[in-house]
Structures are given as structure tokens and as C-alpha cells.
Design an enzyme around this catalytic site. Structure first.
Site, mmCIF file in Angstrom:
data_model
loop_
_atom_site.group_PDB
_atom_site.id
_atom_site.type_symbol
_atom_site.label_atom_id
_atom_site.label_comp_id
_atom_site.label_asym_id
_atom_site.label_seq_id
_atom_site.Cartn_x
_atom_site.Cartn_y
_atom_site.Cartn_z
ATOM 1 N N GLU A 34 0.817 -1.220 0.000
ATOM 2 C CA GLU A 34 0.000 0.000 0.000
ATOM 3 C C GLU A 34 0.848 1.266 0.000
ATOM 4 O O GLU A 34 0.361 2.344 0.320
ATOM 5 C CB GLU A 34 -0.966 0.009 1.188
ATOM 6 C CG GLU A 34 -1.905 -1.177 1.219
ATOM 7 C CD GLU A 34 -2.760 -1.306 -0.031
ATOM 8 O OE1 GLU A 34 -3.089 -0.274 -0.635
ATOM 9 O OE2 GLU A 34 -3.097 -2.453 -0.399
ATOM 10 N N ASP A 66 -1.874 -2.189 -9.207
ATOM 11 C CA ASP A 66 -2.412 -3.535 -9.053
ATOM 12 C C ASP A 66 -2.581 -4.244 -10.394
ATOM 13 O O ASP A 66 -3.171 -3.699 -11.338
ATOM 14 C CB ASP A 66 -3.772 -3.483 -8.360
ATOM 15 C CG ASP A 66 -3.694 -2.906 -6.957
ATOM 16 O OD1 ASP A 66 -2.572 -2.785 -6.433
ATOM 17 O OD2 ASP A 66 -4.751 -2.585 -6.396
#
Length: 722
Positions: free
Chosen positions: A125, A216
Site C-alpha cells: 500500500e 495492481d
């Protein structure tokens, strides 16, 4: 000679510990496999790929041919393998020993299985704190990718972001690439030519620039509508074709090649930060709403582009404040980590300790500890998985320490790092954590035989996105867009299902209602509370003997304005999977009956399945666990989850009324807004009439039977050894 630009494409593929097998498989079929199939045809192109350890273990077991294909592309120099902390933890929630241990362990795994040399890592993250530099470098990592937002927050401008920088902590150096937020939104959602045009502008304006896309891999097929967009509508092929057509000036490269051939732009020290959206999600909900309002109001102001680099939200660590359940998991994880380290420091080693370390690392997987555009902490199976791994780790440590088959202990210490003492009652069957400073609640109840926390609950609270649900989301499908921009309701009537809790959904929550209160009013949160015992401080005393421990909790408070005292005791015996819960109310008035209830919650026992049900004391089924129950003058109630293999029985010492109802939340995920079952709330309640001395008492016995699950484990072990 035409100016050139280096483009590094860094993909991050991840599925969390505890996610369902079919979700892994769907992501594999929709994203991971088709992306590799398409990419492998473009022999002149290269990418860097990070796959989290939780996903890589699954791929290695279920699709080894995919992992073999990765190894072939690594050998061809087509893919640079990016490492990281093995099971994708947020580094900010780990002690340094576990940061370094996770990174080194995964590096060894990748090098052994894929034949790769791992030099870079993915930061989960992109949550970064400057002190991580020391640990990352100590683990053997040379470079990583963060967001350009980190660099803007450090004072850099757009023209400073087309390369990479060196940073250091304690004299240990690591290089950091800024990932482009612009590319995160154009790839794969905009036409490929928009990205090509953006890169052309950078090439024309800068000397030897480097641009990094890091995001992602699931957005290439798993995010809503993206599989059709990327493969059936051929976006990915068109994008890769465009890169090949422009290879005379776009050099598609890897991070390793860039570091080896391009010097850093300079040195940088970055603030504690993450990507922009994360710093917004962590804010208190009122501040999120204000942040959103102000940023939209000034979006068209010509001064905003110059000002916005000075604006950011909060620190990731405050998710442990926003969601107390995240803090509970974090504190539990830290205690297991400390126990493991203590065992290692005392010279304990071997296979059991190695297994315990792996389970601890799995329990550090980040997804269940926070919430943003993905379900995160709102998904019970992710919270359950965290506790399962941590409980298994603790069980393994106990075995390594050769604890006896029957034992019991009680301790009072600061278990959740709030500078106040909590209490742990533990034996070889159960671990119960009690907070005297918050209503005397039982806030964790671990069933060790099945590694399950019956109190992995969630208290419902306002979320900024609830405004969108209340305004009316859309049902069904829509065009391909970033998950940050979608407004989809996965069920009808979600605006009517939003509800907030006025107290934590834990156990031993002491409640006083009006005598006419109904199940409907209680379940909907409309029943007024007439006492001050829900969150108040209790005085705690521990009693110990060799085979029995007890905590006594006492509070002088009031109900309906009448002073009274509640004493509640929780008793646990060695070798027992039963809790004895005793209540004594004193100072009652003989002529005033009080409506008293005790809330108990049970998590990880889902609704909507016939093999998860209520039963009476004679074994008769009373409906699925999502059923609302209103029972009068019964001896007890049971909750059964045949899939989990557990039967929880509640038996009262006097005739008891029972209310039971599901606790459901409305939360956001990448697929849209959805209703999620969080726990089953059970409230035994009584109309209290005291004796001549103004006293009233009741005893509840909570028995936890996991023989069904243990029998399955024994059968599986027998099959495995034949």
C-alpha cells in the site's frame, strides 16, 4: 536524435490470506493468466512483477504451470521479479525483526523457485516511513517504488519526478522510484494513445527521463468490467502494440536496468505517507467529508495545481484509531511476535518454531487491518484469517515450549498498548481477553482447537461513502472505470440497512432497557439505554488457584437514575472449554422491576446457510443464524456452525428471555456497496425483581464444543498417514 523516455511497468498481484479459493481462481483466470498470455507474445517488451507471498503460495499449489512460465520469462530476461515482505504486511505495523524477517524469507523463496535475483521490493500500500530505509536495506533490498504523491509532499514538483532518488536511514541507503499517479488512472482506463501522448510530452521536455507505472495487476481483468475491456476489447494488446510502435523513443525497461544505467537524481527524505487516496481514507469521517467538500470546491481554482501538493490527509497508523478492531488484531499480533522472539532468545528452535514464525507472518497480512476502496476490515473472512494464523502461531509456540496438556494462567497487563491494564484468562482450550476499563467487556475469545476468535466482531460506524448510498446508488453494470469512481449497490434497499452502533459489539455488555422494549427496537438500535454500565470503568480483581482462575469486575453506577452496583465474575478451569459468567446486582428497589440484558456476540458463524443454526437445549433447530429470535422463559440457547465444527451452548441458572439478531453492515468494496453479516448478537434479558436485601443474581454457562471439528482433523490425519 529524437529524445527518449524510459518506461518501467511494475505490476503488483495480490490476494490476501483468508480470501476464498474461488476468488483466487477467478483472479487467476481473469487477470494473472491472460495478462501473461498476452504479454509473452511481445518479445521485445519487459516488465517488473511483484506477486505477494500469499498469492504465490496459492499459485504454486494450484497452478504450478503459471509459476513455471514466470521462471521461463525470468530466465529470458523478460520479467524482473520484485520481492517484498512475504505476506504483504504494512511495514508500519511490524517490529523491525519481522520486517527484515519477512523480506529475507520471501527473497529466498523467490530465488529458489524462480531462479530470480531479487533486488527490489514492493511496499504494501506504499505506506512509507523514513525509518524503514534501514530495515529494507538490512534485508538486502536496493530499491523500491512509492507514489509521486510522497515526493510532492516532500516539496518536489512535477518536473522533479522523472527519475529516482536515493535516501538513507542510519547510514543505510536505498533508492526510491516515484510511481506516476497520472498513469494509475490512464492505465488501463484511457485510450492507449493518451498514455503515449503523456510520455511524449515528458520525453520532449526532459533529458533522459524515467517514468514508472506501479499498480495492481488485478486492474487488468479482475476489477469490475476490466476483463472485457482489456481482453475482449483488446485494450492490453492495443497498449502493448503502441509501445512496440514507439520503441524508437519509448524504452520499456525494468527497475534493475534503470538503476544500473541511470544515476539517481539526488537525495530525498520522504514524509510518513502513502498514496493520496489512502491518506484520505484514514481520516475521521467528518474530516473526510470536509476534505472532499473543500477539494471539490476549489478544483477549478487556478491556484489549486500549485497548492494541492501541500495538502494531504492522515497517517496510516490511525486506522488503529478509526477501527478499534484493527487495533485489537495489531495488539494480538504484537504479543505473538514478542512471544516468538522471547522463545528464540531463550534458545528454543526447531520445526515448531519455524512453523510458528510462518503462521505469525501470515497473520500480519495487511488487508484485514484497514479499509478504503476494498472491503478490508469489513470482510469477516479476512479478520477470521488473521486470528486463525495468530492463534495457530501461539499454539505452536506452546508446543515448542512443551507446556503440559492441562494448564491455566491469568495475567493483568497492558494488552492493547493504551497505558491501562487488561486481563487475560487462558488455558489449554480457551483464551479470553477482558477490558475492565471499557465496560468490563469480553473482547476476545479464542477457541484454540479450531483457531477461531468468536469475538472477531465489527462495530458499525459512519463512513464517508454512506452519503452516496443514501443518495441512491445504481444497481447493475456500468462502463469500465476506476474503482475509485464507481457507485454500484450490489443489493436493493441498502440505504435502509445503514445502521450505527452506540456501543462495541462485544460480550458482557451490560444494558438496561425500558420494560416495553421490543426485539425490533433493540435490533434496530432504537431502544434507549437507561444505565451507565456500557462503557464505564470496572474495578478488577483476579483470583487464582492451581486449577481455577476468576476475574471479578465491580462497578457502582446507576440505571434509571437509581444507584446500584454490578458485580460480574468470569471463571475458567484448567482443561475446560466452558466459561462461567456470574452476575450480581445490588442496591435494587423492591418496588421497581428493572429490565436488564447482557449482550453476547458471536463472530465467524455466518447467516444464510442451513448448517449454521440456533438450537434449543433439547437440540431442536430454531432457524438459521440470521434469524431474529424472541424467546421467553427458556433454559438456554445454542448456536451451531457445522461447517466450522462448533456448538456454543448458553445455559442460565434461572428462566431467561433471549433476543437474537444478526449484525449487518453496509460497506464498500471494489465491486460496489454491499451488505455484510458481521456477527450474531444474543441478549439474554430479565425483568429483575430483587430479594429482601435488594439483590438479584444469575449465572450463565457458556460451553464451547468443537468435537465435530476435532473429529474431522483426526480423520484427515489418519488418512494422511495411511
Amino acid at each position: 536524435m529524437a529524445k527518449t523516455v524510459r518506461l518501467a511497468l511494475v505490476l503488483h498481484n495480490h490476494q490476501p490470506i483468508g480470501n476464498f479459493h474461488h476468488v483466487f481462481e477467478q483472479a487467476y483466470q481473469e487477470s494473472y493468466r491472460p495478462f501473461l498470455d498476452v504479454f509473452s507474445r511481445y518479445e521485445s517488451l519487459k516488465i517488473a512483477l511483484h506477486t505477494s507471498g500469499s498469492l504465490m503460495e496459492w499459485l504454486n499449489e494450484h497452478h504450478p504451470e503459471y509459476v513455471d512460465g514466470l521462471a521461463d520469462l525470468v530466465a529470458q530476461g523478460r520479467i524482473e521479479i520484485i520481492g517484498g515482505a512475504f505476506f504483504e504486511p504494512i511495514l508500519a505495523m511490524l517490529p523491525a525483526r519481522d520486517r527484515i524477517g519477512q523480506i529475507r524469507t520471501y527473497t529466498r523463496w523467490l530465488e529458489n523457485r524462480l531462479g530470480a535475483r531479487v533486488r527490489g521490493m514492493w511496499i504494501a500500500e506504499r505506506v512509507w516511513e523514513q525509518s524503514f530505509g534501514r530495515d529494507v536495506s538490512s534485508a538486502g533490498i536496493e530499491y523500491t517504488v512509492l507514489d509521486d504523491f510522497h515526493f510532492r509532499c516532500a516539496g518536489l514538483t512535477e518536473s522533479d519526478l522523472h527519475g529516482y532518488y536515493a535516501t538513507e536511514d542510519d547510514g543505510r541507503v536505498v533508492s526510491i522510484f516515484p510511481g506516476s499517479e497520472r498513469l494509475r488512472y490512464t492505465i488501463p482506463f484511457a485510450d492507449p494513445e493518451e498514455t503515449i501522448g503523456y510520455l511524449r510530452g515528458i520525453a520532449e521536455e526532459h533529458d533522459n527521463p524515467v517514468v514508472v507505472f506501479g499498480d495492481d495487476g488485478e486492474k487488468f481483468g479482475t476489477w469490475p468490467q476490466t476483463h472485457k475491456h482489456c481482453y475482449h476489447d483488446r485494450w492490453l494488446e492495443r497498449f502493448l502494440d503502441a509501445l512496440v510502435r514507439n520503441q524508437d523513443w519509448i524504452r520499456v525497461t525494468t527497475l534493475a536496468e534503470t538503476v544500473d544505467n541511470v544515476p539517481p537524481l539526488g537525495k530525498i527524505y520522504l514524509p510518513d505517507c502513502s498514496y493520496r487516496e489512502m491518506t484520505e481514507w484514514v481520516l475521521p469521517v467528518t474530516q473526510q467529508v470536509e476534505y472532499d467538500r473543500v477539494s471539490h470546491e476549489i478544483a477549478d481554482d487556478p491556484r489549486w495545481p500549485s497548492l494541492k501538493r501541500f495538502v494531504r490527509g492522515g497517517n496510516w497508523r490511525n486506522f488503529k484509531v478509526r477501527y478499534p478492531e484493527a487495533d485489537e488484531m495489531y495488539a494480538r499480533m504484537m504479543r505473538v511476535s514478542r512471544r516468538l522472539d522471547d522463545a528464540l532468545q531463550s534458545g528454543i528452535a526447531g520445526e515448531l518454531i519455524d512453523e510458528a514464525r510462518t503462521e505469525l507472518y501470515r497473520g500480519q497480512c495487511n488487508c484485514g487491518y484497514w479499509h478504503g476502496a476494498f472491503g478490508g476490515i469489513y470482510l469477516p473472512h479476512l479478520r477470521n484469517a488473521v486470528y486463525e494464523k495468530l492463534i495457530r502461531a501461539e499454539n505452536l509456540i506452546d508446543r515448542a515450549l512443551r507446556r503440559p496438556d492441562r494448564w491455566i494462567e491469568a495475567k493483568a497487563e497492558d494488552l492493547n498498548f493504551d497505558a491501562r491494564q487488561e486481563v487475560e484468562l487462558a488455558n489449554d482450550k480457551l483464551i479470553a481477553l477482558i477490558n475492565p476499563n471499557a465496560g468490563g467487556h469480553l473482547y476476545e475469545l479464542d477457541v484454540r482447537s479450531i483457531a477461531h476468535n468468536l469475538l472477531a466482531t465489527l462495530t458499525r460506524q459512519p463512513e464517508a461513502y454512506h452519503r452516496k448510498v443514501l443518495a441512491g446508488g445504481r444497481n447493475g453494470n456500468e462502463h469500465c472505470a476506476s474503482i475509485h469512481d464507481r457507485i454500484i449497490c450490489k443489493q436493493e434497499g441498502l440505504d435502509q440497512r445503514i445502521q450505527y452502533d452506540s456501543f462495541p459489539r462485544k460480550s458482557l455488555v451490560d444494558l438496561f432497557y425500558d420494560n416495553h422494549a421490543t426485539l425490533e427496537a433493540v435490533a434496530s438500535g432504537q431502544a434507549a439505554q437507561r444505565g451507565d454500565f456500557v462503557r464505564g470503568d470496572f474495578e478488577a480483581r483476579l483470583r487464582r488457584n492451581p486449577d481455577r482462575i476468576q476475574i471479578m469486575l465491580v462497578r457502582d453506577g446507576a440505571a434509571f437514575g437509581i444507584p446500584l452496583r454490578i458485580t460480574k465474575g468470569v471463571t475458567l478451569n484448567a482443561g475446560s472449554s466452558k466459561l462461567e459468567i456470574a452476575y450480581l446486582l445490588e442496591g435494587l428497589h423492591n418496588d421497581i422491576p428493572l429490565h436488564f440484558a447482557v449482550e453476547l456476540n458471536f463472530a465467524g458463524m455466518p447467516a444464510g446457510a442451513d448448517d449454521r443454526y440456533f438450537r434449543d437445549n433439547h437440540g431442536r433447530r430454531l432457524g438459521q443464524l440470521g434469524t431474529r429470535l424472541d424467546l421467553s422463559d427458556v433454559e438456554g440457547l445454542g448456536l451451531v456452525d457445522e461447517w466450522l465444527g462448533i456448538d456454543v451452548g448458553l445455559k442460565a441458572s434461572r428462566p431467561t428471555h433471549f433476543w437474537a439478531f444478526p449484525v449487518e453492515s453496509v460497506s464498500q468494496s471494489e465491486g460496489g456497496f454491499e451488505l455484510v453479516h458481521q456477527s450474531v448478537a444474543v441478549q439474554p434479558h430479565w425483568f429483575v425483581l430483587p430479594d429482601a436485601d435488594g439483590r438479584w443474581s444469575v449465572t450463565l454457562q457458556m460451553s464451547i464444543d468443537t468435537s465435530r471439528a476435532e473429529s474431522r482433523i483426526e480423520d484427515a490425519t489418519a488418512v494422511a498417514t495411511t
